[in-house]
Design an enzyme around this catalytic site. Structure first.
Site, PDB file in Angstrom:
ATOM      1  NE  ARG A 503     -11.105-109.203 -17.014  1.00  0.00           N
ATOM      2  CZ  ARG A 503     -10.434-109.492 -15.895  1.00  0.00           C
ATOM      3  NH1 ARG A 503      -9.147-109.767 -15.970  1.00  0.00           N
ATOM      4  NH2 ARG A 503     -11.039-109.510 -14.733  1.00  0.00           N
ATOM      5  CD  GLU A 533     -14.439-109.171 -15.205  1.00  0.00           C
ATOM      6  OE1 GLU A 533     -13.985-109.510 -14.079  1.00  0.00           O
ATOM      7  OE2 GLU A 533     -13.723-109.076 -16.215  1.00  0.00           O
ATOM      8  CD  GLU A 544      -8.278-111.006 -12.195  1.00  0.00           C
ATOM      9  OE1 GLU A 544      -8.464-111.352 -13.376  1.00  0.00           O
ATOM     10  OE2 GLU A 544      -8.844-111.523 -11.228  1.00  0.00           O
ATOM     11  CG  ASP A 601       5.989-111.125 -11.418  1.00  0.00           C
ATOM     12  OD1 ASP A 601       7.176-110.867 -11.135  1.00  0.00           O
ATOM     13  OD2 ASP A 601       5.649-112.077 -12.136  1.00  0.00           O
ATOM     14  CG  HIS A 810     -14.337-115.485  -0.435  1.00  0.00           C
ATOM     15  ND1 HIS A 810     -15.260-115.245  -1.430  1.00  0.00           N
ATOM     16  CD2 HIS A 810     -14.941-116.349   0.434  1.00  0.00           C
ATOM     17  CE1 HIS A 810     -16.365-115.923  -1.181  1.00  0.00           C
ATOM     18  NE2 HIS A 810     -16.191-116.606  -0.053  1.00  0.00           N
ATOM     19  CB  CYS A 812     -11.241-109.599  -0.657  1.00  0.00           C
ATOM     20  SG  CYS A 812     -11.950-109.188  -2.260  1.00  0.00           S
TER      21      CYS A 812
END
Length: 844
Positions: A503, A533, A544, A601, A810, A812
């Protein structure tokens, strides 16, 4: 051929004169007690005798002893004078009169297979009348126009309408003739007239042609000329008069007669494609298209949902679908330039209605049953091409592109859950359409067969499904290659595109990994692992990842893009220090997101998507992307005064780069060329091209290269630029009321549960930003799918009794876990806390 008629001492148009003479004789006979049909027959016979006398240059024999006539001169060019009985001393003079002049406007014509009881009752009289009227006229010989290419359907026009008009009678106003019959309620005679007119393309020419119809000296037609020379106003007036008749069956007689015409036209098309088996000369080219347009202009096709009207429309579409390429192009060009928007829209809606009704009535979606639907879609493609041409030529769109979408095609035929077999066949046919070679440019059977090859009827959501099928097929081919390599090369099979990133260094890690992959590997399903993670990627982690990496790349502080202060949209920065690899990475990520149905976006202006479709930027695009600059150029372009003195501009652009001023010549020696009234359009065009293309060519080319690594191919071509934006960015409209209607509940919650009622009360009070945060918290994206939130599968489950725990999700599976909070205030507090602090996976 000019003719002047003197009736009752005044000058009158030929059609009005013929109508008055007919009605005058007709009224005399009816007043004497003669049957209406018998009176019409004798009146026609009387007019035929007059025409014959004019042709012979001698006295004519009236059909009844109640009128007299005399002729002067011995040839057709001499004048013919007459004094009908009961009409005073009025005289009719015909200069250069043509036999069978205006009598044909009201002649009783028999059309094979189409008769009325009244017609059959007086068949012998009507046969004699038609013979008396038609005999003097010698039909012109039909000759093919000489062309260099015998396969050119437009240049090889055959028919009366392509002959010199020296033998042609003056035009008759059909609306007046219909009104005259209707006034006397002679509907039998009116039906006979209409059968004769609408079943014959040559008769249609007689009533609706404007100007001369002589053949062109050259096969090339000026692009702005009115090729069909069709008086659409006269066509409308005729149809209006017909539909205004008190006798409702009159309009259906027109439908029947037009069907006879369309059947003949279909035979003419067959004759063109199979000339060896043809006898005689088929009608083609301009007269064929003219008759087609007149038939299509029938308002019954859009205003009457009857079996008769639908049958006619189906035949019309079948003929349009079989037109040679030159005919389709000529018709599209004429429609683009000469058909007003309201008429165009009614044609589109009529064909759309036909397609919908056909699909809803189909017993199964197989080739034979779908033939009328396929033909109608092909016919609609001609109108779609006309709409695109009108936009291209600056005439403006005739109807929005979304009007070509067909709900039945998308919801019934392309329902991937219910009609998998149809969708699979359509996809295979589409692939075959792309690879098929064109045997002859004008061959009608070279039109593509798959409905996917006509993407204008398909919505963006359906196209996205097709894109997923295409991606799956390409992935399968890649997997087959991997399997072969594993069996014979000892390599491992990796069915996914796996990205392991940190990240803290997400851009560099992503860039390094993607540069190692081939085009085929980029189209595999994406799996993302954030080091350190706990998230397991079943869809939410990749969402994400895309949000985080694109947000960093698009950050204005990164310098790759600049933000317009008015629109807050991003466009390429021409002065960035970044290498092309970063722009290529963004293009690749956009392509990977599309193939994995991930919504991004990315606030790009529409010009980016237009350029990906190969379109040149326009002033309108600049006004959207950079409104201040665009509006300034438009003000200069629209200025009526002295542009040079008022604006003092030259063909040169000045811009700031890191505190210094740079100059760019829009053309050689541009600094010495002033902008004037004569060259302002060139100046604006060059400025737009510089601002949106030339100045950012390196940056855009790298972006495009990355995008096409993933999305290159025919699948991209089925999307409009606006649809491509929806595919990338999703639907910007967040309708949470629609989401509430489709939400499902689990683990003890129902739509009536107190906590659920409180939840939706809180949600509907959230502001726009908070709603986006909630959507991102629950689904991994703050954008709605292409079809809006109503198409989202969203589940809310009870996550235990009342507690101080925050809601979880969740992403997903678009699944929200909500404790059974005791009060609405507590629910609101916990929900807002959760959505504002939601990034990453696992505990931190």
């Amino acid at each position: 051929l000019s003719r002047t008629l003197y009736v009752g001492g005044g000058i009158m148009d030929a059609s009005e004169a013929a109508q008055q003479l007919f009605l005058q004789r007709y009224n005399e006979l009816v007043s004497q007690g003669t049957d209406a049909n018998e009176a019409a027959a004798q009146a026609l016979l009387h007019m035929g005798s007059l025409a014959q006398g004019a042709a012979e240059g001698g006295p004519a024999t009236p059909g009844s002893g109640s009128s007299s006539s005399s002729a002067a001169g011995a040839g057709p060019s001499d004048a013919v004078s007459q004094t009908p009985s009961g009409s005073g001393t009025g005289a009719m003079e015909v200069e250069g009169a043509t036999p069978h002049a205006e009598a044909s406007a009201v002649a009783a014509m028999d059309i094979e297979g189409v008769h009325t009881p009244a017609q059959e009752a007086t068949s012998s009289k009507r046969d004699a009348t038609a013979a008396a009227v038609a005999a003097p006229m010698k039909k012109p010989e039909l000759k093919r126009t000489a062309t260099a290419d015998p396969h050119d359907w437009m240049n090889g026009s055959v028919g009366c309408s392509d002959l010199q008009s020296a033998d042609s009678p003056g035009r008759t106003n059909l609306a007046h003739a219909v009104a005259a019959f209707a006034e006397k309620q002679d509907f039998a005679g009116l039906k006979t007239l209409l059968r004769g007119v609408f079943a014959d393309s040559l008769e249609l020419r007689h009533y609706f042609l404007t100007g001369s119809d002589a053949p062109a000296a050259s096969s090339s037609v000026p692009p702005t000329s009115d090729l069909l020379r069709l008086d659409l106003r006269a066509v409308d007036e005729a149809y209006k008069a017909i539909m205004s008749c008190a006798e409702g069956s009159v309009e259906y007689v027109v439908v029947e007669a037009t069907e006879v015409l369309i059947d003949r036209m279909e035979k003419d098309l067959h004759a063109f494609f199979h000339p060896a088996a043809t006898q005689g000369s088929p009608v083609q080219g301009v007269p064929f298209l003219r008759a087609l347009v007149i038939a299509l202009a029938n308002p019954m096709l859009s205003q009457r949902v009857t079996s008769e009207a639908q049958s006619l429309l189906g035949k019309l579409c079948m003929v349009m679908s079989q037109l040679p390429g030159s005919g389709r192009r000529a018709l599209s060009e004429w429609v683009a330039r000469f058909v007003e928007n309201q008429r165009f829209d009614s044609w589109v809606k009529a064909i759309q209605q036909f397609i919908t009704l056909q699909i809803l009535q189909l017993p199964e979606f197989t080739g034979t049953h779908l033939r009328p639907v396929n033909a109608a879609v092909k016919a609609l493609s001609i109108l779609h091409a006309a709409n695109a041409l009108a936009i291209q030529e600056g005439l403006g769109e005739k109807t929005p592109y979304t009007e070509f979408y067909n709900d039945a095609v998308n919801e019934e035929l392309f329902d991937t859950r219910e009609n998998q077999e149809f969708v699979a066949v359509a996809y295979r046919n589409w692939i075959r359409d792309q690879s098929s070679s064109i045997r002859r440019p004008d061959a009608a059977d070279d039109m593509p067969e798959s409905l996917i090859s006509y993407p204008f009827v398909i919505t963006a959501a359906t196209k996205a499904s097709i894109l997923q099928i295409d991606a799956q097929q390409q992935m399968n081919r890649g997997m087959n290659q991997d399997l072969f390599n594993a069996l014979f090369g000892g390599q491992r099979i990796i069915p996914y595109l796996v990205l392991r990133v940190r990240r803290s260094n997400i851009v560099q890690d992503t860039l390094t990994r993607l540069n190692q992959l081939s085009r085929t590997e980029l189209k595999k399903p994406l799996k993302v692992i954030f080091e350190g993670e706990e998230g397991i990627d079943e869809g939410g982690v990749q969402k994400e990842f895309m949000q985080v990496v694109t947000r960093e790349l698009l950050d204005p502080a990164y310098g790759m893009f600049r933000v317009d202060e008015d629109t807050r949209q991003l466009y390429f920065n021409p002065h960035t220090f970044e290498l092309g690899l970063e722009f290529e990475l963004i293009g690749t990520l956009v392509g990977v997101a599309i193939y994995n149905s991930i919504i991004l976006d990315i606030p790009f202006p529409m010009v980016v998507y237009k350029r990906l479709k190969g379109m040149r930027p326009t002033l309108e695009d600049l006004i959207e992307a950079q409104p201040t600059l665009g509006r300034s150029l438009k003000t200069m372009l629209d200025f009526d005064g002295d542009i040079e003195a008022t604006f003092s501009q030259v063909f040169q652009v000045s811009y700031e780069v890191w505190g210094g001023i740079q100059m760019y010549d829009l053309k050689p020696n541009g600094g010495d060329i002033p902008v004037t009234r004569d060259n302002v359009q060139e100046y604006v065009d060059l400025y737009v091209d510089w601002a949106l293309s030339t100045s950012v060519e390196k940056q855009y080319s790298a972006f495009e290269k990355g995008f096409l690594r993933v999305c290159g191919g025919e699948a991209l071509n089925i999307f409009q630029p606006e649809e491509l934006e929806l595919l990338v960015c999703g639907n910007p409209v967040l309708d949470f009321e629609a989401l509430e209607r489709v939400t499902q509940y689990d683990d003890g919650f129902t739509a009536e549960s107190a906590t659920i009622t409180r939840f939706w009360s809180v949600v509907h009070r959230l502001d726009e930003e908070e709603k986006r945060l909630l959507l991102k918290f629950a689904t991994g994206s703050d954008r709605a799918p292409i079809n809006g939130l109503a198409s989202l599968t969203f589940v809310i489950s009870k996550n235990g009794p009342d507690s101080d725990r925050l809601p979880t999700s969740h992403t997903c599976f678009n699944h929200l876990l909500l404790p059974d909070y005791s009060t609405e205030e507590k629910l609101e507090d916990k929900l807002k806390c959760a959505i504002r602090q939601a990034e990453g996976f696992g505990l931190r």
